[in-house]
Design a protein around this motif. Structure first.
Motif, PDB file in Angstrom:
ATOM      1  N   TYR A  13       0.851  -1.170   0.000  1.00  0.00           N
ATOM      2  CA  TYR A  13       0.000   0.000   0.000  1.00  0.00           C
ATOM      3  C   TYR A  13       0.897   1.233   0.000  1.00  0.00           C
ATOM      4  CZ  TYR A  13       1.157   0.904   4.832  1.00  0.00           C
ATOM      5  OH  TYR A  13       1.845   1.181   5.965  1.00  0.00           O
ATOM      6  N   TYR A  14       0.371   2.328  -0.486  1.00  0.00           N
ATOM      7  CA  TYR A  14       1.158   3.542  -0.634  1.00  0.00           C
ATOM      8  C   TYR A  14       0.411   4.698   0.030  1.00  0.00           C
ATOM      9  CZ  TYR A  14       3.394   0.678  -4.157  1.00  0.00           C
ATOM     10  OH  TYR A  14       4.032  -0.346  -4.805  1.00  0.00           O
ATOM     11  N   ASN A  15       0.833   5.077   1.222  1.00  0.00           N
ATOM     12  CA  ASN A  15       0.284   6.242   1.888  1.00  0.00           C
ATOM     13  C   ASN A  15       1.185   6.556   3.075  1.00  0.00           C
ATOM     14  OD1 ASN A  15      -2.352   7.922   1.604  1.00  0.00           O
ATOM     15  ND2 ASN A  15      -1.971   7.719   3.786  1.00  0.00           N
ATOM     16  N   SER A  16       1.786   7.713   3.099  1.00  0.00           N
ATOM     17  CA  SER A  16       2.775   8.018   4.128  1.00  0.00           C
ATOM     18  C   SER A  16       2.149   8.093   5.507  1.00  0.00           C
ATOM     19  CB  SER A  16       3.456   9.351   3.805  1.00  0.00           C
ATOM     20  OG  SER A  16       2.499  10.399   3.793  1.00  0.00           O
ATOM     21  N   GLY A  17       2.910   7.606   6.492  1.00  0.00           N
ATOM     22  CA  GLY A  17       2.495   7.724   7.882  1.00  0.00           C
ATOM     23  C   GLY A  17       1.501   6.687   8.345  1.00  0.00           C
ATOM     24  N   ILE A  18       1.155   5.739   7.492  1.00  0.00           N
ATOM     25  CA  ILE A  18       0.190   4.700   7.863  1.00  0.00           C
ATOM     26  C   ILE A  18       0.938   3.382   7.984  1.00  0.00           C
ATOM     27  CG2 ILE A  18      -1.922   3.510   7.234  1.00  0.00           C
ATOM     28  CD1 ILE A  18      -2.285   6.438   7.941  1.00  0.00           C
ATOM     29  N   SER A  19       0.708   2.691   9.068  1.00  0.00           N
ATOM     30  CA  SER A  19       1.473   1.464   9.321  1.00  0.00           C
ATOM     31  C   SER A  19       0.750   0.229   8.838  1.00  0.00           C
ATOM     32  CB  SER A  19       1.765   1.324  10.821  1.00  0.00           C
ATOM     33  OG  SER A  19       0.561   1.211  11.546  1.00  0.00           O
ATOM     34  N   LEU A  20       1.525  -0.714   8.348  1.00  0.00           N
ATOM     35  CA  LEU A  20       1.029  -2.029   7.964  1.00  0.00           C
ATOM     36  C   LEU A  20       1.196  -2.950   9.169  1.00  0.00           C
ATOM     37  CD1 LEU A  20       0.068  -3.797   5.541  1.00  0.00           C
ATOM     38  CD2 LEU A  20       2.446  -4.333   5.141  1.00  0.00           C
ATOM     39  N   LEU A  21       0.109  -3.571   9.623  1.00  0.00           N
ATOM     40  CA  LEU A  21       0.178  -4.369  10.833  1.00  0.00           C
ATOM     41  C   LEU A  21       0.815  -5.722  10.596  1.00  0.00           C
ATOM     42  CD1 LEU A  21      -3.200  -3.567  12.591  1.00  0.00           C
ATOM     43  CD2 LEU A  21      -1.025  -2.383  12.699  1.00  0.00           C
ATOM     44  N   LYS A  22       0.793  -6.202   9.369  1.00  0.00           N
ATOM     45  CA  LYS A  22       1.448  -7.460   9.041  1.00  0.00           C
ATOM     46  C   LYS A  22       2.357  -7.218   7.859  1.00  0.00           C
ATOM     47  CE  LYS A  22       0.537 -12.356   8.176  1.00  0.00           C
ATOM     48  NZ  LYS A  22      -0.479 -13.385   7.971  1.00  0.00           N
ATOM     49  N   ASP A  23       3.565  -7.717   7.905  1.00  0.00           N
ATOM     50  CA  ASP A  23       4.567  -7.372   6.905  1.00  0.00           C
ATOM     51  C   ASP A  23       4.231  -7.876   5.515  1.00  0.00           C
ATOM     52  OD1 ASP A  23       7.281  -7.786   9.262  1.00  0.00           O
ATOM     53  OD2 ASP A  23       6.069  -6.036   8.762  1.00  0.00           O
ATOM     54  N   GLU A  24       3.695  -9.101   5.421  1.00  0.00           N
ATOM     55  CA  GLU A  24       3.481  -9.662   4.093  1.00  0.00           C
ATOM     56  C   GLU A  24       2.457 -10.788   4.165  1.00  0.00           C
ATOM     57  OE1 GLU A  24       7.216 -12.781   4.377  1.00  0.00           O
ATOM     58  OE2 GLU A  24       7.234 -11.197   2.878  1.00  0.00           O
ATOM     59  N   ILE A  25       1.948 -11.137   2.992  1.00  0.00           N
ATOM     60  CA  ILE A  25       1.065 -12.297   2.880  1.00  0.00           C
ATOM     61  C   ILE A  25       1.913 -13.479   2.451  1.00  0.00           C
ATOM     62  CG2 ILE A  25      -0.836 -13.328   1.586  1.00  0.00           C
ATOM     63  CD1 ILE A  25      -2.114 -10.685   1.407  1.00  0.00           C
ATOM     64  N   GLU A  26       1.734 -14.597   3.114  1.00  0.00           N
ATOM     65  CA  GLU A  26       2.468 -15.790   2.734  1.00  0.00           C
ATOM     66  C   GLU A  26       1.855 -16.404   1.478  1.00  0.00           C
ATOM     67  OE1 GLU A  26       2.386 -18.268   6.132  1.00  0.00           O
ATOM     68  OE2 GLU A  26       3.637 -16.942   7.334  1.00  0.00           O
ATOM     69  N   LEU A  27       2.451 -17.489   1.017  1.00  0.00           N
ATOM     70  CA  LEU A  27       1.963 -18.176  -0.176  1.00  0.00           C
ATOM     71  C   LEU A  27       0.505 -18.579   0.024  1.00  0.00           C
ATOM     72  CD1 LEU A  27       2.919 -19.457  -2.906  1.00  0.00           C
ATOM     73  CD2 LEU A  27       3.122 -21.579  -1.635  1.00  0.00           C
ATOM     74  N   ILE A  28      -0.336 -18.170  -0.882  1.00  0.00           N
ATOM     75  CA  ILE A  28      -1.756 -18.514  -0.811  1.00  0.00           C
ATOM     76  C   ILE A  28      -1.994 -19.749  -1.666  1.00  0.00           C
ATOM     77  CG2 ILE A  28      -4.109 -17.708  -1.175  1.00  0.00           C
ATOM     78  CD1 ILE A  28      -3.118 -14.878  -0.901  1.00  0.00           C
ATOM     79  N   GLU A  29      -2.331 -20.836  -1.034  1.00  0.00           N
ATOM     80  CA  GLU A  29      -2.539 -22.098  -1.733  1.00  0.00           C
ATOM     81  C   GLU A  29      -3.903 -22.107  -2.413  1.00  0.00           C
ATOM     82  OE1 GLU A  29      -1.981 -25.236   1.027  1.00  0.00           O
ATOM     83  OE2 GLU A  29       0.095 -24.713   1.466  1.00  0.00           O
ATOM     84  N   PRO A  30      -4.127 -23.064  -3.327  1.00  0.00           N
ATOM     85  CA  PRO A  30      -5.433 -23.145  -3.997  1.00  0.00           C
ATOM     86  C   PRO A  30      -6.571 -23.260  -2.996  1.00  0.00           C
ATOM     87  CG  PRO A  30      -3.836 -24.567  -5.090  1.00  0.00           C
ATOM     88  CD  PRO A  30      -3.177 -24.061  -3.842  1.00  0.00           C
ATOM     89  N   ASP A  31      -7.647 -22.562  -3.290  1.00  0.00           N
ATOM     90  CA  ASP A  31      -8.856 -22.607  -2.479  1.00  0.00           C
ATOM     91  C   ASP A  31      -8.565 -22.215  -1.025  1.00  0.00           C
ATOM     92  OD1 ASP A  31     -11.564 -22.933  -2.077  1.00  0.00           O
ATOM     93  OD2 ASP A  31     -11.387 -25.043  -1.514  1.00  0.00           O
TER      94      ASP A  31
END
Length: 435
Positions: free
Chosen positions: A197-215
Protein backbone atom coordinates in the motif's frame (compact mmCIF):
# COMPACT_ATOMS: atom_id res chain seq x y z
CA UNK A 1 -21.56 -8.98 -4.24
CA UNK A 2 -19.14 -9.74 -6.98
CA UNK A 3 -19.09 -6.75 -9.32
CA UNK A 4 -16.24 -7.40 -11.67
CA UNK A 5 -15.34 -10.64 -13.33
CA UNK A 6 -12.29 -10.85 -15.56
CA UNK A 7 -12.19 -13.75 -17.96
CA UNK A 8 -8.83 -14.85 -19.31
CA UNK A 9 -8.02 -18.08 -21.13
CA UNK A 10 -4.45 -19.44 -20.99
CA UNK A 11 -4.37 -21.89 -23.88
CA UNK A 12 -1.75 -23.19 -26.27
CA UNK A 13 -1.84 -25.60 -29.15
CA UNK A 14 1.05 -27.92 -29.97
CA UNK A 15 0.81 -31.02 -32.14
CA UNK A 16 -2.99 -30.75 -32.37
CA UNK A 17 -3.62 -30.73 -28.59
CA UNK A 18 -4.73 -27.90 -26.35
CA UNK A 19 -2.36 -26.78 -23.59
CA UNK A 20 -3.24 -24.58 -20.63
CA UNK A 21 -0.85 -22.41 -18.61
CA UNK A 22 2.63 -23.98 -18.72
CA UNK A 23 3.53 -25.97 -21.88
CA UNK A 24 4.02 -29.26 -20.03
CA UNK A 25 0.39 -29.48 -18.89
CA UNK A 26 -1.72 -31.38 -21.45
CA UNK A 27 -5.52 -31.42 -21.45
CA UNK A 28 -7.13 -34.62 -22.69
CA UNK A 29 -9.07 -32.90 -25.44
CA UNK A 30 -8.21 -31.83 -28.99
CA UNK A 31 -8.26 -28.19 -30.07
CA UNK A 32 -10.63 -29.01 -32.93
CA UNK A 33 -13.29 -30.11 -30.45
CA UNK A 34 -13.30 -26.64 -28.90
CA UNK A 35 -12.33 -24.29 -31.71
CA UNK A 36 -13.43 -26.18 -34.80
CA UNK A 37 -11.08 -27.72 -37.34
CA UNK A 38 -9.05 -24.54 -37.70
CA UNK A 39 -8.04 -22.54 -40.76
CA UNK A 40 -5.27 -22.81 -43.33
CA UNK A 41 -3.25 -19.63 -43.72
CA UNK A 42 -0.36 -18.66 -46.00
CA UNK A 43 2.24 -16.56 -44.12
CA UNK A 44 4.03 -13.87 -46.10
CA UNK A 45 7.74 -13.52 -46.69
CA UNK A 46 7.53 -9.80 -45.94
CA UNK A 47 5.69 -8.13 -43.06
CA UNK A 48 4.07 -5.67 -45.48
CA UNK A 49 2.15 -8.58 -47.04
CA UNK A 50 1.42 -10.45 -43.78
CA UNK A 51 -2.24 -11.58 -43.45
CA UNK A 52 -4.08 -10.66 -40.24
CA UNK A 53 -4.98 -13.41 -37.78
CA UNK A 54 -7.49 -13.53 -34.95
CA UNK A 55 -7.09 -14.46 -31.33
CA UNK A 56 -8.23 -17.90 -30.11
CA UNK A 57 -8.30 -19.37 -33.61
CA UNK A 58 -6.33 -22.43 -34.66
CA UNK A 59 -4.27 -21.98 -37.83
CA UNK A 60 -2.34 -24.42 -40.05
CA UNK A 61 0.53 -23.32 -42.31
CA UNK A 62 1.03 -26.65 -44.08
CA UNK A 63 1.42 -26.53 -47.88
CA UNK A 64 1.72 -29.81 -49.85
CA UNK A 65 3.00 -31.62 -46.77
CA UNK A 66 5.74 -29.10 -46.04
CA UNK A 67 5.79 -26.49 -43.30
CA UNK A 68 5.86 -22.93 -44.61
CA UNK A 69 7.54 -20.24 -42.53
CA UNK A 70 6.49 -16.63 -42.74
CA UNK A 71 4.87 -13.60 -41.12
CA UNK A 72 1.30 -12.96 -39.99
CA UNK A 73 -0.16 -9.74 -38.53
CA UNK A 74 -1.77 -9.34 -35.09
CA UNK A 75 -3.91 -6.32 -34.09
CA UNK A 76 -5.32 -6.70 -30.56
CA UNK A 77 -8.55 -4.88 -29.83
CA UNK A 78 -7.82 -4.78 -26.10
CA UNK A 79 -4.73 -4.57 -23.94
CA UNK A 80 -3.68 -8.16 -23.40
CA UNK A 81 -0.98 -10.74 -22.85
CA UNK A 82 -0.28 -13.58 -25.26
CA UNK A 83 1.09 -17.04 -24.63
CA UNK A 84 2.42 -19.74 -26.93
CA UNK A 85 3.82 -23.26 -26.82
CA UNK A 86 7.13 -24.14 -28.51
CA UNK A 87 7.38 -27.92 -28.14
CA UNK A 88 7.14 -28.77 -31.86
CA UNK A 89 6.32 -25.67 -33.87
CA UNK A 90 7.96 -22.30 -33.41
CA UNK A 91 6.83 -18.75 -33.69
CA UNK A 92 8.30 -15.43 -32.64
CA UNK A 93 6.56 -12.18 -31.73
CA UNK A 94 7.70 -8.73 -32.91
CA UNK A 95 6.37 -5.23 -32.36
CA UNK A 96 5.58 -2.78 -35.19
CA UNK A 97 9.25 -1.80 -35.49
CA UNK A 98 10.24 -5.48 -35.78
CA UNK A 99 11.88 -5.49 -32.36
CA UNK A 100 11.52 -8.95 -30.88
CA UNK A 101 9.44 -9.07 -27.71
CA UNK A 102 11.05 -10.94 -24.77
CA UNK A 103 9.94 -14.34 -23.56
CA UNK A 104 10.96 -16.50 -20.63
CA UNK A 105 12.18 -20.09 -20.78
CA UNK A 106 8.59 -21.37 -20.86
CA UNK A 107 7.76 -19.52 -24.04
CA UNK A 108 5.49 -16.95 -22.35
CA UNK A 109 5.43 -13.34 -23.53
CA UNK A 110 5.26 -11.26 -20.36
CA UNK A 111 5.09 -7.90 -22.06
CA UNK A 112 1.57 -6.67 -22.49
CA UNK A 113 0.30 -5.96 -25.99
CA UNK A 114 -1.46 -2.64 -26.50
CA UNK A 115 -4.87 -2.21 -28.09
CA UNK A 116 -4.73 -0.78 -31.59
CA UNK A 117 -1.03 -1.52 -32.05
CA UNK A 118 0.27 -3.77 -34.86
CA UNK A 119 2.41 -6.83 -34.10
CA UNK A 120 3.99 -9.42 -36.33
CA UNK A 121 4.41 -13.13 -35.69
CA UNK A 122 6.93 -15.35 -37.46
CA UNK A 123 5.22 -18.76 -37.55
CA UNK A 124 5.63 -22.34 -38.76
CA UNK A 125 3.42 -25.38 -38.42
CA UNK A 126 0.19 -25.00 -36.46
CA UNK A 127 -0.39 -22.32 -33.84
CA UNK A 128 -2.91 -20.31 -31.88
CA UNK A 129 -2.65 -16.95 -30.09
CA UNK A 130 -4.61 -16.43 -26.91
CA UNK A 131 -6.16 -13.20 -25.75
CA UNK A 132 -5.66 -12.38 -22.06
CA UNK A 133 -8.14 -9.61 -21.37
CA UNK A 134 -6.77 -7.49 -18.54
CA UNK A 135 -9.79 -5.51 -17.36
CA UNK A 136 -9.54 -5.60 -13.56
CA UNK A 137 -7.26 -3.29 -11.64
CA UNK A 138 -4.79 -0.83 -13.07
CA UNK A 139 -1.32 -1.42 -14.47
CA UNK A 140 0.25 1.23 -12.24
CA UNK A 141 -0.45 3.24 -9.11
CA UNK A 142 -1.61 6.14 -11.29
CA UNK A 143 -4.04 3.85 -13.15
CA UNK A 144 -5.30 2.06 -10.03
CA UNK A 145 -8.95 1.09 -10.16
CA UNK A 146 -11.10 2.73 -7.49
CA UNK A 147 -12.96 0.14 -5.42
CA UNK A 148 -15.47 0.41 -2.60
CA UNK A 149 -14.72 -0.88 0.88
CA UNK A 150 -16.66 -3.92 2.12
CA UNK A 151 -17.35 -4.99 -1.46
CA UNK A 152 -15.81 -8.05 -3.12
CA UNK A 153 -14.04 -7.87 -6.47
CA UNK A 154 -12.94 -10.74 -8.73
CA UNK A 155 -9.85 -10.60 -10.90
CA UNK A 156 -7.04 -12.58 -12.48
CA UNK A 157 -3.29 -12.30 -12.72
CA UNK A 158 -2.56 -13.24 -16.31
CA UNK A 159 1.07 -14.34 -16.22
CA UNK A 160 4.17 -14.24 -14.09
CA UNK A 161 4.92 -10.61 -13.28
CA UNK A 162 1.40 -9.35 -13.98
CA UNK A 163 0.21 -6.74 -11.50
CA UNK A 164 -3.17 -5.31 -10.56
CA UNK A 165 -3.47 -2.01 -8.68
CA UNK A 166 -6.52 -1.02 -6.64
CA UNK A 167 -7.26 2.23 -4.83
CA UNK A 168 -9.74 2.73 -2.02
CA UNK A 169 -10.75 5.62 0.21
CA UNK A 170 -11.04 4.75 3.89
CA UNK A 171 -14.52 5.28 5.34
CA UNK A 172 -13.34 4.85 8.93
CA UNK A 173 -10.37 5.70 11.11
CA UNK A 174 -8.82 2.57 12.58
CA UNK A 175 -8.13 -0.83 11.10
CA UNK A 176 -8.92 -2.12 7.63
CA UNK A 177 -8.56 -5.77 6.70
CA UNK A 178 -7.46 -6.78 3.21
CA UNK A 179 -8.73 -10.25 2.29
CA UNK A 180 -7.42 -12.11 -0.79
CA UNK A 181 -8.88 -15.48 -1.77
CA UNK A 182 -7.13 -17.77 -4.28
CA UNK A 183 -10.02 -19.40 -6.10
CA UNK A 184 -7.87 -21.80 -8.13
CA UNK A 185 -8.63 -25.47 -7.46
CA UNK A 186 -5.76 -27.13 -9.33
CA UNK A 187 -3.33 -28.76 -6.91
CA UNK A 188 -0.31 -27.13 -8.57
CA UNK A 189 -1.81 -23.64 -8.84
CA UNK A 190 -0.10 -21.80 -6.02
CA UNK A 191 -0.36 -18.03 -6.19
CA UNK A 192 2.14 -16.02 -4.21
CA UNK A 193 0.48 -12.64 -3.95
CA UNK A 194 2.24 -9.68 -2.40
CA UNK A 195 0.11 -6.71 -1.46
CA UNK A 196 1.60 -3.29 -0.90
CA UNK A 197 0.00 0.00 0.00
CA UNK A 198 1.16 3.54 -0.63
CA UNK A 199 0.28 6.24 1.89
CA UNK A 200 2.78 8.02 4.13
CA UNK A 201 2.50 7.72 7.88
CA UNK A 202 0.19 4.70 7.86
CA UNK A 203 1.47 1.46 9.32
CA UNK A 204 1.03 -2.03 7.96
CA UNK A 205 0.18 -4.37 10.83
CA UNK A 206 1.45 -7.46 9.04
CA UNK A 207 4.57 -7.37 6.90
CA UNK A 208 3.48 -9.66 4.09
CA UNK A 209 1.07 -12.30 2.88
CA UNK A 210 2.47 -15.79 2.73
CA UNK A 211 1.96 -18.18 -0.18
CA UNK A 212 -1.76 -18.51 -0.81
CA UNK A 213 -2.54 -22.10 -1.73
CA UNK A 214 -5.43 -23.14 -4.00
CA UNK A 215 -8.86 -22.61 -2.48
CA UNK A 216 -7.52 -20.67 0.51
CA UNK A 217 -7.50 -17.14 1.90
CA UNK A 218 -4.80 -14.74 3.08
CA UNK A 219 -5.43 -11.50 4.96
CA UNK A 220 -3.57 -8.64 6.62
CA UNK A 221 -4.37 -5.35 8.35
CA UNK A 222 -3.69 -1.69 7.63
CA UNK A 223 -4.18 1.27 9.96
CA UNK A 224 -6.24 3.78 7.98
CA UNK A 225 -7.62 7.28 8.40
CA UNK A 226 -11.09 8.28 7.24
CA UNK A 227 -11.08 10.14 3.93
CA UNK A 228 -7.54 9.17 2.90
CA UNK A 229 -6.80 7.12 -0.21
CA UNK A 230 -4.69 3.95 -0.27
CA UNK A 231 -3.31 1.89 -3.12
CA UNK A 232 -2.94 -1.89 -3.11
CA UNK A 233 -0.64 -3.79 -5.45
CA UNK A 234 -1.24 -7.46 -6.26
CA UNK A 235 1.51 -9.23 -8.16
CA UNK A 236 1.90 -12.78 -9.41
CA UNK A 237 5.43 -13.67 -8.40
CA UNK A 238 5.67 -17.33 -9.40
CA UNK A 239 4.61 -19.28 -12.53
CA UNK A 240 1.41 -21.29 -12.25
CA UNK A 241 -1.01 -23.41 -14.27
CA UNK A 242 -4.10 -21.74 -15.65
CA UNK A 243 -5.61 -18.41 -14.61
CA UNK A 244 -4.45 -16.75 -11.42
CA UNK A 245 -7.98 -16.08 -10.23
CA UNK A 246 -8.54 -14.22 -7.00
CA UNK A 247 -11.10 -12.21 -5.10
CA UNK A 248 -10.19 -9.04 -3.23
CA UNK A 249 -12.05 -7.26 -0.46
CA UNK A 250 -11.04 -4.31 1.71
CA UNK A 251 -13.04 -4.68 4.90
CA UNK A 252 -13.75 -1.81 7.30
CA UNK A 253 -17.12 -2.98 8.66
CA UNK A 254 -17.73 -3.48 12.38
CA UNK A 255 -20.04 -6.07 13.93
CA UNK A 256 -23.67 -5.01 13.58
CA UNK A 257 -25.44 -7.98 15.15
CA UNK A 258 -24.71 -11.19 17.06
CA UNK A 259 -27.36 -13.89 17.08
CA UNK A 260 -27.64 -17.42 18.40
CA UNK A 261 -29.69 -20.23 16.94
CA UNK A 262 -31.28 -21.53 19.04
CA UNK A 263 -31.50 -18.50 21.30
CA UNK A 264 -32.44 -20.74 24.28
CA UNK A 265 -30.56 -23.91 25.23
CA UNK A 266 -31.64 -26.59 27.72
CA UNK A 267 -28.90 -28.66 29.34
CA UNK A 268 -28.41 -31.23 32.06
CA UNK A 269 -25.88 -30.59 34.79
CA UNK A 270 -22.34 -31.72 33.92
CA UNK A 271 -22.99 -31.28 30.20
CA UNK A 272 -21.04 -29.08 27.76
CA UNK A 273 -22.47 -27.00 24.94
CA UNK A 274 -20.54 -25.11 22.26
CA UNK A 275 -22.01 -21.72 21.40
CA UNK A 276 -21.83 -20.73 17.73
CA UNK A 277 -22.69 -17.06 17.31
CA UNK A 278 -23.78 -15.78 13.91
CA UNK A 279 -21.97 -12.49 13.34
CA UNK A 280 -23.24 -10.02 10.77
CA UNK A 281 -22.11 -8.72 8.39
CA UNK A 282 -20.28 -11.90 7.38
CA UNK A 283 -16.91 -10.22 6.84
CA UNK A 284 -15.80 -7.68 9.47
CA UNK A 285 -12.43 -6.29 10.49
CA UNK A 286 -12.52 -8.08 13.85
CA UNK A 287 -14.94 -10.97 14.42
CA UNK A 288 -13.57 -11.91 17.84
CA UNK A 289 -15.96 -11.90 20.81
CA UNK A 290 -15.90 -12.35 24.57
CA UNK A 291 -18.38 -14.31 26.70
CA UNK A 292 -19.81 -13.85 30.17
CA UNK A 293 -22.33 -15.84 32.23
CA UNK A 294 -24.83 -13.85 34.29
CA UNK A 295 -24.94 -16.65 36.90
CA UNK A 296 -21.80 -18.74 37.14
CA UNK A 297 -23.39 -20.91 39.84
CA UNK A 298 -25.66 -22.27 37.10
CA UNK A 299 -23.19 -22.41 34.21
CA UNK A 300 -19.78 -21.07 33.24
CA UNK A 301 -18.53 -20.20 29.76
CA UNK A 302 -14.98 -20.36 28.37
CA UNK A 303 -13.25 -17.80 26.15
CA UNK A 304 -14.08 -20.06 23.20
CA UNK A 305 -17.81 -20.14 24.00
CA UNK A 306 -17.96 -23.59 25.64
CA UNK A 307 -20.74 -23.62 28.24
CA UNK A 308 -20.47 -25.97 31.23
CA UNK A 309 -23.64 -26.68 33.24
CA UNK A 310 -22.99 -26.77 37.00
CA UNK A 311 -26.29 -26.57 38.87
CA UNK A 312 -29.98 -26.47 38.06
CA UNK A 313 -31.21 -22.99 37.26
CA UNK A 314 -31.21 -20.34 34.52
CA UNK A 315 -28.44 -18.06 33.28
CA UNK A 316 -27.83 -15.75 30.34
CA UNK A 317 -24.67 -15.99 28.29
CA UNK A 318 -23.71 -12.54 27.00
CA UNK A 319 -21.55 -12.39 23.85
CA UNK A 320 -19.88 -9.03 23.18
CA UNK A 321 -17.96 -7.96 20.06
CA UNK A 322 -14.35 -6.99 20.76
CA UNK A 323 -14.10 -4.52 17.88
CA UNK A 324 -15.31 -1.58 19.97
CA UNK A 325 -18.79 -1.52 18.46
CA UNK A 326 -20.37 -2.66 21.73
CA UNK A 327 -22.63 -5.06 19.85
CA UNK A 328 -24.04 -7.84 22.06
CA UNK A 329 -25.95 -11.07 21.59
CA UNK A 330 -27.48 -13.26 24.28
CA UNK A 331 -28.32 -16.93 24.69
CA UNK A 332 -30.48 -18.15 27.59
CA UNK A 333 -29.27 -21.38 29.19
CA UNK A 334 -31.63 -23.50 31.28
CA UNK A 335 -29.88 -26.16 33.35
CA UNK A 336 -31.82 -29.12 34.69
CA UNK A 337 -30.86 -31.95 37.00
CA UNK A 338 -32.37 -35.28 35.87
CA UNK A 339 -32.05 -36.66 39.40
CA UNK A 340 -35.66 -35.60 39.99
CA UNK A 341 -36.80 -38.34 37.61
CA UNK A 342 -34.55 -41.02 39.11
CA UNK A 343 -35.55 -43.72 41.63
CA UNK A 344 -32.87 -44.53 44.16
CA UNK A 345 -31.94 -48.02 45.30
CA UNK A 346 -30.38 -49.67 48.38
CA UNK A 347 -27.49 -51.96 47.46
CA UNK A 348 -27.16 -53.54 50.90
CA UNK A 349 -28.12 -53.40 54.61
CA UNK A 350 -25.43 -54.86 56.86
CA UNK A 351 -25.50 -55.68 60.60
CA UNK A 352 -22.41 -54.18 62.17
CA UNK A 353 -23.25 -55.33 65.75
CA UNK A 354 -23.85 -53.23 68.83
CA UNK A 355 -27.21 -51.99 67.38
CA UNK A 356 -25.58 -50.62 64.22
CA UNK A 357 -26.74 -51.13 60.61
CA UNK A 358 -24.69 -49.93 57.63
CA UNK A 359 -26.77 -48.61 54.74
CA UNK A 360 -25.18 -48.74 51.28
CA UNK A 361 -26.99 -46.82 48.49
CA UNK A 362 -26.60 -47.19 44.74
CA UNK A 363 -24.52 -44.31 43.36
CA UNK A 364 -26.29 -41.65 41.29
CA UNK A 365 -23.91 -39.56 39.13
CA UNK A 366 -26.02 -36.44 39.60
CA UNK A 367 -26.23 -36.67 43.40
CA UNK A 368 -24.67 -34.26 45.85
CA UNK A 369 -25.67 -36.55 48.75
CA UNK A 370 -28.25 -39.02 49.99
CA UNK A 371 -31.00 -39.13 52.59
CA UNK A 372 -31.80 -42.26 54.62
CA UNK A 373 -35.23 -42.86 56.13
CA UNK A 374 -35.77 -45.71 58.64
CA UNK A 375 -38.56 -46.95 60.92
CA UNK A 376 -39.75 -50.00 62.85
CA UNK A 377 -42.95 -49.73 60.81
CA UNK A 378 -43.21 -51.03 57.27
CA UNK A 379 -45.43 -48.03 56.48
CA UNK A 380 -42.52 -45.85 57.62
CA UNK A 381 -44.71 -44.31 60.31
CA UNK A 382 -42.63 -42.22 62.69
CA UNK A 383 -39.56 -42.62 60.49
CA UNK A 384 -36.33 -40.92 61.35
CA UNK A 385 -33.90 -39.57 58.72
CA UNK A 386 -30.20 -39.05 58.28
CA UNK A 387 -28.08 -37.57 55.49
CA UNK A 388 -24.81 -38.77 54.03
CA UNK A 389 -22.40 -37.24 51.53
CA UNK A 390 -21.18 -40.61 50.28
CA UNK A 391 -23.08 -43.75 49.39
CA UNK A 392 -22.83 -45.44 52.81
CA UNK A 393 -23.44 -44.62 56.48
CA UNK A 394 -23.83 -46.40 59.80
CA UNK A 395 -27.16 -45.93 61.58
CA UNK A 396 -26.58 -46.31 65.32
CA UNK A 397 -28.62 -46.74 68.51
CA UNK A 398 -31.01 -49.21 66.94
CA UNK A 399 -32.89 -51.65 69.21
CA UNK A 400 -31.22 -55.02 69.13
CA UNK A 401 -33.29 -57.91 67.92
CA UNK A 402 -35.89 -55.62 66.34
CA UNK A 403 -36.73 -55.40 62.64
CA UNK A 404 -36.16 -52.07 60.86
CA UNK A 405 -37.29 -50.81 57.48
CA UNK A 406 -35.12 -48.52 55.32
CA UNK A 407 -35.49 -46.25 52.27
CA UNK A 408 -32.95 -44.05 50.48
CA UNK A 409 -33.20 -41.14 48.08
CA UNK A 410 -30.53 -39.04 46.37
CA UNK A 411 -30.47 -35.28 46.28
CA UNK A 412 -28.67 -32.49 44.42
CA UNK A 413 -28.39 -28.76 45.09
CA UNK A 414 -29.68 -26.13 42.70
CA UNK A 415 -28.02 -22.74 42.14
CA UNK A 416 -29.81 -21.31 45.19
CA UNK A 417 -28.55 -24.12 47.42
CA UNK A 418 -31.92 -25.86 47.73
CA UNK A 419 -32.18 -29.62 47.49
CA UNK A 420 -33.65 -31.46 44.52
CA UNK A 421 -34.63 -35.00 45.50
CA UNK A 422 -34.96 -38.22 43.58
CA UNK A 423 -37.74 -40.71 44.26
CA UNK A 424 -37.36 -42.95 47.30
CA UNK A 425 -36.04 -46.45 46.84
CA UNK A 426 -38.27 -49.46 47.54
CA UNK A 427 -38.46 -50.39 51.23
CA UNK A 428 -35.84 -52.86 52.40
CA UNK A 429 -35.82 -54.57 55.86
CA UNK A 430 -33.22 -56.03 58.23
CA UNK A 431 -33.41 -57.44 61.76
CA UNK A 432 -30.84 -55.86 64.01
CA UNK A 433 -28.52 -58.42 65.52
CA UNK A 434 -28.59 -58.97 69.30
CA UNK A 435 -24.82 -58.96 69.58
Amino acid sequence: MKTIVKRMAAMMVAAGCLFTGMPDFVMEIKAEEILGEGQFIQPAENVSDAPEIKFNTLYYTVDSGFVTDGYVTLKPEKDCYVIRGDRYNGWTLYDSTLDRLPTNSDGIYYEKLKAGETYYVLVSGQFMLNNFNDETGGDSKEEAMLINTNQEYDGSLAVYGDTDYFKFVADVTGRAKVVIYNSMNQSSSFIEVTAEYYNSGISLLKDEIELIEPDSTGSFYINVKEGEAYCLKLRESSPFDGEGKYSLQVVTAQVESIEFSPSQVSMNVQEDYQLKPVILPENVVDASVKYQSSNEKVATVSNEGMVYAKNAGTTTIICTAKDGSGTEGVCEVIVKNPIKEHTSAINALTNMGQGIVRVNAKKDKYATGYQIKYSESKSMKGAKSASMAGTSRNITNLKRGRKYYFQVRAYALNAEGNRIYSKYSPVKAIRVSKG
